[in-house]
Design a protein around this motif. Sequence first.
Motif, mmCIF file in Angstrom:
data_model
loop_
_atom_site.group_PDB
_atom_site.id
_atom_site.type_symbol
_atom_site.label_atom_id
_atom_site.label_comp_id
_atom_site.label_asym_id
_atom_site.label_seq_id
_atom_site.Cartn_x
_atom_site.Cartn_y
_atom_site.Cartn_z
ATOM 1 N N ARG A 219 12.999 3.106 -9.403
ATOM 2 C CA ARG A 219 11.551 3.189 -9.195
ATOM 3 C C ARG A 219 10.814 2.374 -10.254
ATOM 4 N NH1 ARG A 219 8.048 6.729 -6.515
ATOM 5 N NH2 ARG A 219 5.972 6.842 -7.446
ATOM 6 N N ALA A 220 11.237 2.497 -11.508
ATOM 7 C CA ALA A 220 10.589 1.752 -12.599
ATOM 8 C C ALA A 220 10.723 0.248 -12.398
ATOM 9 C CB ALA A 220 11.178 2.175 -13.939
ATOM 10 N N GLU A 221 11.906 -0.212 -11.973
ATOM 11 C CA GLU A 221 12.104 -1.641 -11.724
ATOM 12 C C GLU A 221 11.237 -2.123 -10.565
ATOM 13 O OE1 GLU A 221 16.708 -2.507 -12.977
ATOM 14 O OE2 GLU A 221 16.352 -1.207 -11.220
ATOM 15 N N CYS A 222 11.131 -1.313 -9.517
ATOM 16 C CA CYS A 222 10.284 -1.664 -8.374
ATOM 17 C C CYS A 222 8.831 -1.818 -8.806
ATOM 18 C CB CYS A 222 10.390 -0.603 -7.279
ATOM 19 S SG CYS A 222 11.970 -0.568 -6.409
ATOM 20 N N LEU A 223 8.336 -0.857 -9.586
ATOM 21 C CA LEU A 223 6.952 -0.918 -10.059
ATOM 22 C C LEU A 223 6.727 -2.134 -10.942
ATOM 23 C CD1 LEU A 223 6.205 2.837 -10.729
ATOM 24 C CD2 LEU A 223 5.085 1.349 -9.054
ATOM 25 N N GLU A 224 7.684 -2.425 -11.794
ATOM 26 C CA GLU A 224 7.562 -3.598 -12.673
ATOM 27 C C GLU A 224 7.443 -4.882 -11.848
ATOM 28 O OE1 GLU A 224 10.242 -5.981 -15.964
ATOM 29 O OE2 GLU A 224 10.528 -3.826 -15.745
ATOM 30 N N LEU A 225 8.245 -4.998 -10.803
ATOM 31 C CA LEU A 225 8.182 -6.181 -9.950
ATOM 32 C C LEU A 225 6.860 -6.257 -9.200
ATOM 33 C CD1 LEU A 225 11.828 -6.224 -8.612
ATOM 34 C CD2 LEU A 225 10.767 -7.909 -10.130
ATOM 35 N N LEU A 226 6.370 -5.123 -8.694
ATOM 36 C CA LEU A 226 5.084 -5.130 -7.994
ATOM 37 C C LEU A 226 3.937 -5.473 -8.932
ATOM 38 C CD1 LEU A 226 5.328 -2.046 -5.595
ATOM 39 C CD2 LEU A 226 5.527 -4.488 -5.024
ATOM 40 N N ARG A 227 4.074 -5.115 -10.204
ATOM 41 C CA ARG A 227 3.026 -5.419 -11.191
ATOM 42 C C ARG A 227 3.139 -6.843 -11.729
ATOM 43 N NH1 ARG A 227 4.099 0.259 -13.350
ATOM 44 N NH2 ARG A 227 2.305 1.418 -12.564
ATOM 45 N N SER A 228 4.186 -7.554 -11.343
ATOM 46 C CA SER A 228 4.392 -8.914 -11.843
ATOM 47 C C SER A 228 3.294 -9.834 -11.313
ATOM 48 C CB SER A 228 5.785 -9.417 -11.444
ATOM 49 O OG SER A 228 5.852 -9.612 -10.050
ATOM 50 N N GLN A 229 3.496 -11.079 -11.414
ATOM 51 C CA GLN A 229 2.467 -12.047 -11.041
ATOM 52 C C GLN A 229 2.333 -12.237 -9.531
ATOM 53 O OE1 GLN A 229 3.108 -15.624 -13.270
ATOM 54 N NE2 GLN A 229 3.304 -14.506 -15.178
ATOM 55 N N LEU A 230 3.006 -11.420 -8.776
ATOM 56 C CA LEU A 230 2.925 -11.487 -7.325
ATOM 57 C C LEU A 230 1.546 -11.028 -6.855
ATOM 58 C CD1 LEU A 230 4.960 -12.113 -5.051
ATOM 59 C CD2 LEU A 230 5.280 -9.673 -4.842
ATOM 60 N N HIS A 231 1.018 -11.667 -5.811
ATOM 61 C CA HIS A 231 -0.319 -11.315 -5.350
ATOM 62 C C HIS A 231 -0.399 -10.969 -3.873
ATOM 63 C CE1 HIS A 231 -1.883 -12.637 -9.180
ATOM 64 N NE2 HIS A 231 -1.237 -13.760 -9.023
ATOM 65 N N VAL A 232 0.628 -11.294 -3.110
ATOM 66 C CA VAL A 232 0.566 -11.077 -1.662
ATOM 67 C C VAL A 232 1.739 -10.204 -1.222
ATOM 68 C CG1 VAL A 232 0.584 -12.167 0.614
ATOM 69 C CG2 VAL A 232 -0.604 -13.279 -1.282
ATOM 70 N N GLY A 233 1.421 -9.200 -0.413
ATOM 71 C CA GLY A 233 2.424 -8.338 0.189
ATOM 72 C C GLY A 233 2.084 -8.157 1.655
ATOM 73 N N ARG A 234 2.794 -7.237 2.312
ATOM 74 C CA ARG A 234 2.551 -6.989 3.729
ATOM 75 C C ARG A 234 2.380 -5.493 3.967
ATOM 76 N NH1 ARG A 234 4.902 -10.939 2.555
ATOM 77 N NH2 ARG A 234 7.089 -10.589 2.224
ATOM 78 N N ILE A 235 1.390 -5.160 4.772
ATOM 79 C CA ILE A 235 1.137 -3.778 5.157
ATOM 80 C C ILE A 235 1.639 -3.615 6.585
ATOM 81 C CG2 ILE A 235 -1.240 -4.256 5.910
ATOM 82 C CD1 ILE A 235 -0.437 -1.131 4.092
ATOM 83 N N GLY A 236 2.331 -2.521 6.844
ATOM 84 C CA GLY A 236 2.868 -2.280 8.182
ATOM 85 C C GLY A 236 2.444 -0.917 8.693
ATOM 86 N N TYR A 237 2.030 -0.865 9.932
ATOM 87 C CA TYR A 237 1.637 0.385 10.570
ATOM 88 C C TYR A 237 1.756 0.218 12.088
ATOM 89 C CZ TYR A 237 -2.851 -2.109 10.844
ATOM 90 O OH TYR A 237 -3.822 -3.043 11.061
ATOM 91 N N VAL A 238 1.548 1.284 12.825
ATOM 92 C CA VAL A 238 1.701 1.259 14.280
ATOM 93 C C VAL A 238 0.365 1.588 14.933
ATOM 94 C CG1 VAL A 238 2.889 2.295 16.251
ATOM 95 C CG2 VAL A 238 4.121 1.916 14.108
ATOM 96 N N VAL A 239 -0.042 0.768 15.919
ATOM 97 C CA VAL A 239 -1.264 0.991 16.695
ATOM 98 C C VAL A 239 -0.863 1.089 18.162
ATOM 99 C CG1 VAL A 239 -3.513 0.074 17.378
ATOM 100 C CG2 VAL A 239 -2.668 -0.320 15.059
ATOM 101 N N ASP A 240 -1.108 2.228 18.773
ATOM 102 C CA ASP A 240 -0.788 2.439 20.189
ATOM 103 C C ASP A 240 0.662 2.054 20.497
ATOM 104 O OD1 ASP A 240 -3.398 3.323 20.666
ATOM 105 O OD2 ASP A 240 -4.100 1.274 21.056
ATOM 106 N N GLY A 241 1.572 2.434 19.611
ATOM 107 C CA GLY A 241 2.988 2.176 19.821
ATOM 108 C C GLY A 241 3.445 0.776 19.485
#
Length: 150
Positions: free
Chosen positions: A14-36
């Motif tokens: 978990r700590a390594e994941c958070l460190e990577l997300l806090r790095s200089q990265l700026h773009v990610g992807r959000i995923g969800y479901v709309v009407d299946g």
Amino acid sequence: MGDQWESRLHKLSRAECLELLRSQLHVGRIGYVVDGVPVILPVNFAVDGESVVFVTARGSKLSWLSNHTRVAFQADHGRRLDESGWSVLVQGTAQEVTDSAELELLRRGPLHSWAVASGEHWVRISLDEISGRRLARRVREVESDVEVGD
């Protein structure tokens, strides 16, 4: 002469994941479901404490998230040269940020949307579950075509 490569896939803490997300990265992807139907959209984001935040325009498809709960968020980075990289996946709850003091802090923070004014629709994703993997490639040994004593 041939190089032998060894693939190495490591689970991240978990700590390594958070460190990577806090790095200089700026773009990610959000995923969800709309009407299946699954929807995956890019967002620029920041890690704020134990959550991911992003900003979007009111009325956009992303504003749908403020009224629904479970979402996925993913960010990654890969290097083609040495065939290495990492990926972090978050599962959590998306909620619109409505507290005026919190909104003011977010608006003054480091995150500024590339698409909309920072005073628009802010969404916070809790880090209910977080997992990640890192792929490292390294040279194990280099074979030589020349024998010693030639």
